[in-house]
Design an enzyme around this catalytic site. Structure first.
Site, PDB file in Angstrom:
ATOM      1  N   LEU A 183     -75.675   7.562  69.226  1.00  0.00           N
ATOM      2  CA  LEU A 183     -76.235   8.958  68.780  1.00  0.00           C
ATOM      3  C   LEU A 183     -75.001   9.751  68.876  1.00  0.00           C
ATOM      4  O   LEU A 183     -75.157  10.753  67.862  1.00  0.00           O
ATOM      5  CB  LEU A 183     -77.195   9.422  69.738  1.00  0.00           C
ATOM      6  CG  LEU A 183     -78.722   8.724  69.739  1.00  0.00           C
ATOM      7  CD1 LEU A 183     -79.344   9.155  70.709  1.00  0.00           C
ATOM      8  CD2 LEU A 183     -79.457   8.854  68.309  1.00  0.00           C
ATOM      9  N   GLY A 184     -74.024   9.564  69.599  1.00  0.00           N
ATOM     10  CA  GLY A 184     -73.094  10.545  69.487  1.00  0.00           C
ATOM     11  C   GLY A 184     -71.845  10.153  70.688  1.00  0.00           C
ATOM     12  O   GLY A 184     -72.338   9.139  71.632  1.00  0.00           O
ATOM     13  N   GLY A 233     -68.897  12.125  73.577  1.00  0.00           N
ATOM     14  CA  GLY A 233     -68.684  13.306  74.146  1.00  0.00           C
ATOM     15  C   GLY A 233     -67.265  12.995  74.944  1.00  0.00           C
ATOM     16  O   GLY A 233     -66.717  11.786  75.053  1.00  0.00           O
ATOM     17  N   HIS A 234     -66.926  13.966  75.781  1.00  0.00           N
ATOM     18  CA  HIS A 234     -65.847  14.081  76.618  1.00  0.00           C
ATOM     19  C   HIS A 234     -65.988  12.839  77.616  1.00  0.00           C
ATOM     20  O   HIS A 234     -64.921  12.271  77.785  1.00  0.00           O
ATOM     21  CB  HIS A 234     -65.776  15.273  77.464  1.00  0.00           C
ATOM     22  CG  HIS A 234     -64.878  16.259  77.019  1.00  0.00           C
ATOM     23  ND1 HIS A 234     -64.146  16.026  75.809  1.00  0.00           N
ATOM     24  CD2 HIS A 234     -65.129  17.781  77.283  1.00  0.00           C
ATOM     25  CE1 HIS A 234     -63.513  17.145  75.639  1.00  0.00           C
ATOM     26  NE2 HIS A 234     -64.182  18.283  76.255  1.00  0.00           N
ATOM     27  N   TYR A 235     -67.237  12.464  78.086  1.00  0.00           N
ATOM     28  CA  TYR A 235     -67.349  11.789  79.376  1.00  0.00           C
ATOM     29  C   TYR A 235     -68.026  10.505  78.971  1.00  0.00           C
ATOM     30  O   TYR A 235     -68.095   9.654  79.823  1.00  0.00           O
ATOM     31  CB  TYR A 235     -68.015  12.464  80.458  1.00  0.00           C
ATOM     32  CG  TYR A 235     -67.620  13.909  80.664  1.00  0.00           C
ATOM     33  CD1 TYR A 235     -66.462  14.259  81.358  1.00  0.00           C
ATOM     34  CD2 TYR A 235     -68.328  14.938  80.179  1.00  0.00           C
ATOM     35  CE1 TYR A 235     -66.261  15.803  81.662  1.00  0.00           C
ATOM     36  CE2 TYR A 235     -68.246  16.234  80.275  1.00  0.00           C
ATOM     37  CZ  TYR A 235     -67.143  16.630  80.900  1.00  0.00           C
ATOM     38  OH  TYR A 235     -66.714  17.848  81.191  1.00  0.00           O
ATOM     39  N   ALA A 236     -68.678  10.555  77.980  1.00  0.00           N
ATOM     40  CA  ALA A 236     -69.495   9.343  77.742  1.00  0.00           C
ATOM     41  C   ALA A 236     -69.920   9.013  76.292  1.00  0.00           C
ATOM     42  O   ALA A 236     -69.616   9.957  75.460  1.00  0.00           O
ATOM     43  CB  ALA A 236     -71.045   9.978  78.579  1.00  0.00           C
ATOM     44  N   VAL A 287     -73.529   8.336  73.915  1.00  0.00           N
ATOM     45  CA  VAL A 287     -74.849   8.558  74.002  1.00  0.00           C
ATOM     46  C   VAL A 287     -75.533   7.354  72.990  1.00  0.00           C
ATOM     47  O   VAL A 287     -75.142   7.297  71.921  1.00  0.00           O
ATOM     48  CB  VAL A 287     -75.338   9.786  73.668  1.00  0.00           C
ATOM     49  CG1 VAL A 287     -76.742  10.042  73.812  1.00  0.00           C
ATOM     50  CG2 VAL A 287     -74.650  10.648  74.807  1.00  0.00           C
ATOM     51  N   LYS A 302     -77.005   7.880  78.187  1.00  0.00           N
ATOM     52  CA  LYS A 302     -75.711   8.392  77.968  1.00  0.00           C
ATOM     53  C   LYS A 302     -75.256   7.620  79.206  1.00  0.00           C
ATOM     54  O   LYS A 302     -75.201   7.450  80.278  1.00  0.00           O
ATOM     55  CB  LYS A 302     -75.770   9.978  78.840  1.00  0.00           C
ATOM     56  CG  LYS A 302     -74.463  10.514  78.801  1.00  0.00           C
ATOM     57  CD  LYS A 302     -74.801  12.157  78.924  1.00  0.00           C
ATOM     58  CE  LYS A 302     -73.176  12.638  78.628  1.00  0.00           C
ATOM     59  NZ  LYS A 302     -73.279  14.114  78.520  1.00  0.00           N
ATOM     60  N   ASP A 361     -72.395  24.893  82.050  1.00  0.00           N
ATOM     61  CA  ASP A 361     -71.825  24.512  80.751  1.00  0.00           C
ATOM     62  C   ASP A 361     -72.543  24.743  79.541  1.00  0.00           C
ATOM     63  O   ASP A 361     -72.827  23.937  78.668  1.00  0.00           O
ATOM     64  CB  ASP A 361     -71.352  22.865  80.923  1.00  0.00           C
ATOM     65  CG  ASP A 361     -70.378  22.700  79.961  1.00  0.00           C
ATOM     66  OD1 ASP A 361     -69.557  23.477  79.278  1.00  0.00           O
ATOM     67  OD2 ASP A 361     -69.926  21.532  79.398  1.00  0.00           O
TER      68      ASP A 361
END
Ligand code: ADP
Length: 412
Positions: A103-104, A106-109, A111, A126, A225
């Site tokens: 699905l996408g 990011g910085h840490y993971a 998804v 995630k 955040d």
């Protein structure tokens, strides 16, 4: 007992299509293993010669001591009964869910979509990048804290359904968060697509964001955040021409539910890494976080103030493009302005609200209750001119207005 596979071949060993290159890997139920080109196997744990049954007990995954135990050879003594295999006590993520499309990331993971094998429900998972498994106390604390996060139930907060910590090698663990899937993207993309949001639309979105934050703050949970990437949308689309709209949405939308994502993230990636990442891109970060002098739930109200500003004009209040001073210094001083003509048509009462959120001293900044009770949320937005100084619109120096998110994304 878990099985660790080490590749020593010349032709390669593949697990689920990925080659193991000088790495060990702990096999999971359902893994497809290919040796060279000749044969492929579907891996399944057997317990005492029987196929493993799903245990009814906890879904928690092993801590370091337990992970290390998994690598000990079983002792075959007749006096000491063998320990009940861990695989019988705890289920793995892969026992319960079938991972699907991405699905996408990011910085840490990253998804992914995943399907619950029992209920057929589609969720989002995630998957955090692997971390060192070096602190047993941290693992226990993690379980305690995530238990609280899992108890959170609010329509404006992405539900944390489950979490798993799984060994990926002898030294590394991987965290999986099973989340309610929210299908219609991020608020960030909506702002980019529309350049900025209408005032009534922003007002309706904010009521929901503040409802979610109120619930979190009442439980002593600070989000830390809040930014448009962490606000997800669930949109009910119009199916019939005469369907009644439930809010000030676009023509093809009947209703929008806002879901706050990524709360309590520090618990999943470690306090230090989290704080450093925040300070790395400070656009939404409160001054006290940058100063590292301790913080309270009011950091979320600062970020909400930045978000409100961004929604209404499309560019951020603090930015390197407004330098000097630097963005960090602008935040530390609370130096921002409502530039004309961008803010000319925005309700004064909204400017008043933003001015009371972007206050450097957290003790003087609005808290969640005061924000919710602000007149901008109870009166229909109307355009009146301001006289008080902090609300005055300011003309910007030529070429100094920050680019909108929309302009920035079209540059890429
Ligand atoms: P990170 O925190 O590492 O930056 P994100 O939480 O931003 O990762 O997730 C990356 C992507 O996955 C984003 O594009 C986001 O829209 C999507 N995503 C995250 N959580 C969900 C969810 N619960 N449902 C659907 N998509 C999600």
């Amino acid at each position: 007992m878990l099985v660790n596979i080490v590749d020593r071949s010349r032709n390669g060993t593949f697990v689920n299509g990925n080659r193991l290159v000088k790495k060990d890997y702990i096999l999971r139920n359902g893994d497809r293993i290919v040796f060279g080109r000749s044969c492929s196997f579907l891996f399944k744990y057997l317990v005492d010669g029987r196929e493993e049954k799903d245990p009814q007990t906890s879904t928690e995954s092993p801590g370091k001591e337990e992970v290390n135990d998994l690598f000990k050879r079983p002792t075959l003594s007749s006096q000491t009964p063998m320990k009940r295999p861990l695989s019988l006590q705890r289920r793995s993520f892969f026992d319960r869910y079938i991972p699907g499309k991405e699905l996408g990331s990011g910085h840490y993971a990253i998804v992914k979509e995943a399907t619950d094998k029992d209920s057929g429900d589609v969720v989002a998972v995630k998957i955090f990048h692997p971390q060192q498994n070096d602190d047993q106390k941290k693992t226990r604390q993690f379980r305690e804290e995530t238990k609280i996060l899992m108890s959170i139930q609010h329509k404006n907060i992405v539900k944390l359904i489950d979490r798993f910590v799984e060994p990926v090698s002898k030294a590394q663990i991987q965290t999986y968060l099973v989340l309610e899937k929210v299908s219609d993207g991020e608020l960030f993309d909506r702002i980019v697509r529309k350049t900025k949001l209408r005032q009534e639309e922003t007002n309706a979105i904010f009521k929901q964001i503040l409802n979610g934050l109120k619930y979190l703050h009442a439980k002593n949970i600070i989000h830390r955040d809040i930014k448009p990437e962490n606000i997800l949308l669930s949109i009910r689309r119009r199916r019939y021409q005469d369907e009644q709209q439930m809010g000030p949405w676009d023509d093809d939308e009947i209703d929008i539910t806002i879901k706050i994502a990524d709360f309590g993230l520090a618990k999943f990636i470690g306090e230090l890494q989290f704080t450093n990442t925040l300070c790395g891109t400070p656009s939404y970060v409160a001054p006290e976080v940058l100063r590292k002098t301790g913080y309270s739930s009011r950091v979320d109200l600062w970020s909400a103030g930045v978000l409100l500003y961004v929604c209404l004009c499309g560019f951020p209040p603090f930015s390197e493009q407004l330098a000097p001073p630097s963005m960090k210094e602008q935040i530390l001083q609370g130096k921002f302005a409502f530039y004309s003509p961008y803010w000319d048509d925005i309700d004064d009462s909204c400017l008043h609200l933003i001015s009371n959120l972007l206050v450097v001293n957290p003790a003087l900044r609005y808290d969640i209750q005061k924000t919710i009770e602000h007149p901008w949320f109870s009166h229909a937005p109307q355009t009146t001119r301001a006289t008080a100084l902090p609300l005055q619109r300011k003309s910007a120096e030529v070429g100094k207005i920050p680019k909108t998110y929309s302009e920035m994304s079209s540059l890429h």
